[in-house]
Design an enzyme around this catalytic site. Sequence first.
Site, PDB file in Angstrom:
ATOM      1  N   SER A 145       0.867  -1.181   0.000  1.00  0.00           N
ATOM      2  CA  SER A 145       0.000   0.000   0.000  1.00  0.00           C
ATOM      3  C   SER A 145       0.897   1.222   0.000  1.00  0.00           C
ATOM      4  O   SER A 145       2.065   1.136   0.411  1.00  0.00           O
ATOM      5  CB  SER A 145      -0.866   0.005   1.266  1.00  0.00           C
ATOM      6  OG  SER A 145      -1.419   1.283   1.491  1.00  0.00           O
ATOM      7  N   TYR A 171      -2.709  -1.103  10.401  1.00  0.00           N
ATOM      8  CA  TYR A 171      -2.639  -1.303   8.945  1.00  0.00           C
ATOM      9  C   TYR A 171      -1.314  -0.774   8.395  1.00  0.00           C
ATOM     10  O   TYR A 171      -0.627  -1.471   7.628  1.00  0.00           O
ATOM     11  CB  TYR A 171      -3.821  -0.581   8.285  1.00  0.00           C
ATOM     12  CG  TYR A 171      -3.924  -0.777   6.791  1.00  0.00           C
ATOM     13  CD1 TYR A 171      -4.565  -1.900   6.261  1.00  0.00           C
ATOM     14  CD2 TYR A 171      -3.393   0.150   5.897  1.00  0.00           C
ATOM     15  CE1 TYR A 171      -4.675  -2.080   4.884  1.00  0.00           C
ATOM     16  CE2 TYR A 171      -3.494  -0.026   4.527  1.00  0.00           C
ATOM     17  CZ  TYR A 171      -4.139  -1.140   4.029  1.00  0.00           C
ATOM     18  OH  TYR A 171      -4.240  -1.316   2.666  1.00  0.00           O
TER      19      TYR A 171
HETATM   20  P1  NAD Z   1     -11.378  -6.124  -0.419  1.00  0.00           P
HETATM   21  O1  NAD Z   1     -11.950  -5.982   0.937  1.00  0.00           O
HETATM   22  O2  NAD Z   1     -12.247  -5.939  -1.602  1.00  0.00           O
HETATM   23  O3  NAD Z   1     -10.619  -7.504  -0.567  1.00  0.00           O
HETATM   24  C1  NAD Z   1      -9.884  -8.098   0.489  1.00  0.00           C
HETATM   25  C2  NAD Z   1      -9.865  -9.585   0.267  1.00  0.00           C
HETATM   26  O4  NAD Z   1      -9.073 -10.208   1.285  1.00  0.00           O
HETATM   27  C3  NAD Z   1     -11.259 -10.186   0.343  1.00  0.00           C
HETATM   28  O5  NAD Z   1     -11.415 -11.168  -0.661  1.00  0.00           O
HETATM   29  C4  NAD Z   1     -11.255 -10.833   1.727  1.00  0.00           C
HETATM   30  O6  NAD Z   1     -12.171 -11.879   1.837  1.00  0.00           O
HETATM   31  C5  NAD Z   1      -9.819 -11.308   1.789  1.00  0.00           C
HETATM   32  N1  NAD Z   1      -9.405 -11.693   3.128  1.00  0.00           N
HETATM   33  C6  NAD Z   1      -9.532 -10.991   4.289  1.00  0.00           C
HETATM   34  N2  NAD Z   1      -9.085 -11.733   5.322  1.00  0.00           N
HETATM   35  C7  NAD Z   1      -8.645 -12.917   4.799  1.00  0.00           C
HETATM   36  C8  NAD Z   1      -8.082 -14.084   5.349  1.00  0.00           C
HETATM   37  N3  NAD Z   1      -7.860 -14.190   6.674  1.00  0.00           N
HETATM   38  N4  NAD Z   1      -7.755 -15.101   4.514  1.00  0.00           N
HETATM   39  C9  NAD Z   1      -7.999 -15.019   3.185  1.00  0.00           C
HETATM   40  N5  NAD Z   1      -8.539 -13.936   2.606  1.00  0.00           N
HETATM   41  C10 NAD Z   1      -8.861 -12.903   3.409  1.00  0.00           C
HETATM   42  O7  NAD Z   1     -10.187  -5.051  -0.456  1.00  0.00           O
HETATM   43  P2  NAD Z   1      -9.128  -4.697  -1.612  1.00  0.00           P
HETATM   44  O8  NAD Z   1      -9.090  -3.209  -1.665  1.00  0.00           O
HETATM   45  O9  NAD Z   1      -9.346  -5.466  -2.839  1.00  0.00           O
HETATM   46  O10 NAD Z   1      -7.775  -5.156  -0.876  1.00  0.00           O
HETATM   47  C11 NAD Z   1      -6.874  -6.085  -1.434  1.00  0.00           C
HETATM   48  C12 NAD Z   1      -5.464  -5.734  -0.972  1.00  0.00           C
HETATM   49  O11 NAD Z   1      -5.105  -4.471  -1.506  1.00  0.00           O
HETATM   50  C13 NAD Z   1      -5.306  -5.625   0.553  1.00  0.00           C
HETATM   51  O12 NAD Z   1      -4.061  -6.190   0.942  1.00  0.00           O
HETATM   52  C14 NAD Z   1      -5.300  -4.128   0.787  1.00  0.00           C
HETATM   53  O13 NAD Z   1      -4.610  -3.770   1.950  1.00  0.00           O
HETATM   54  C15 NAD Z   1      -4.589  -3.658  -0.470  1.00  0.00           C
HETATM   55  N6  NAD Z   1      -4.796  -2.246  -0.787  1.00  0.00           N
HETATM   56  C16 NAD Z   1      -6.019  -1.765  -1.153  1.00  0.00           C
HETATM   57  C17 NAD Z   1      -6.165  -0.412  -1.442  1.00  0.00           C
HETATM   58  C18 NAD Z   1      -7.471   0.201  -1.877  1.00  0.00           C
HETATM   59  O14 NAD Z   1      -7.549   1.439  -1.999  1.00  0.00           O
HETATM   60  N7  NAD Z   1      -8.518  -0.561  -2.139  1.00  0.00           N
HETATM   61  C19 NAD Z   1      -5.062   0.446  -1.332  1.00  0.00           C
HETATM   62  C20 NAD Z   1      -3.834  -0.085  -0.936  1.00  0.00           C
HETATM   63  C21 NAD Z   1      -3.713  -1.436  -0.667  1.00  0.00           C
END
Ligand code: NAD
Length: 287
Positions: free
Chosen positions: A172, A185
């Site tokens: 991130s 986080y």
């Molecule tokens: P999201 O909530 O749509 O997806 C998160 C996924 O992780 C979901 O499928 C959830 O079920 C899964 N998950 C959570 N706990 C879990 C576990 N214990 N075992 C297996 N799966 C698990 O969110 P996203 O935005 O798609 O996030 C995906 C990644 O991207 C994350 O690591 C997040 O930190 C990172 N990220 C997202 C953003 C953003 O702006 N959306 C920015 C920076 C980083």
Amino acid sequence: MTVQDTKAPAEVRSGAPDTEPRQLLRGQKALVTGANSGIGKATAIALGRAGADVVVNYVVGDDSAEAVVEEIRRSGVKAYAHRADVSNEDQVTQMFAKMVAELGTVDILVNNAGRQKDAKFTDMTLADWNAVISVNLTGQFLCAREAVREFLRRGIVPSVSAAAGKIICMSSVHERIPWAGHANYAASKGGIMMLMKSIAQEFAPHRIRINSIAPGAIRTPINTEAWNTPEAYHSLMALVPYGRIGEPDDIARTAVWLACDESDYLVGATLFVDGGMTLYPGFTENG
Ligand code: NAD
């Protein structure tokens, strides 16, 4: 007037062309954690379009995981869903063992699963802290360890890839930008940075490539309140010089490139895919 002043959230979309992808990953086997939502879902589908067989890991939501599997199969590759909590060592070990039994090996791991549990620091419980660190950081450790063990066992297969294996860690912008109210986080993402670099250093001599993607603000369920009203979207854009929110496909395309041989000399790097968020736009008008 800038672009960000004139567009409402739903009208602002990725400007990348929707072209037929080349089969850059034909014959490769990929595992994407947290692949039934958001960035993981888009990445799993994009890897399938690029020719990889894909394991769709998820922890809750059987139906959404099956829907992703169906979408991937439309590309003519193999896919199946595997329910496992990435913070549970036994479940992770079993997930990799099953993948090797079903698909033969693992070529690509996208360490994507992540969560937030925000709290003011003085109110943050140990449970809040552990909930985030155990999935975001320990989960990446457990999955990366299993993937590297399999890469080392199998070695390089030149007809498949120049590398013995690739890991893409979903970090991130908060591996670099401090984030008040989200100490768990931000600490998890800072930890991913040094986990990624340390294991990239350790296994580069084995031709294993480990890199990270650091997304900025991407339109997914994890951060809905940051973009789902015009007011929220407008204030978010103060942080994004490029003037639009990121879409999951922006990250998925980057992951495909990191997984394929076109990025073969990239080792131990974090790619910031953030519309310029880490350019510190607050300093644009002289700080
Ligand atoms: P999201 O909530 O749509 O997806 C998160 C996924 O992780 C979901 O499928 C959830 O079920 C899964 N998950 C959570 N706990 C879990 C576990 N214990 N075992 C297996 N799966 C698990 O969110 P996203 O935005 O798609 O996030 C995906 C990644 O991207 C994350 O690591 C997040 O930190 C990172 N990220 C997202 C953003 C953003 O702006 N959306 C920015 C920076 C980083």
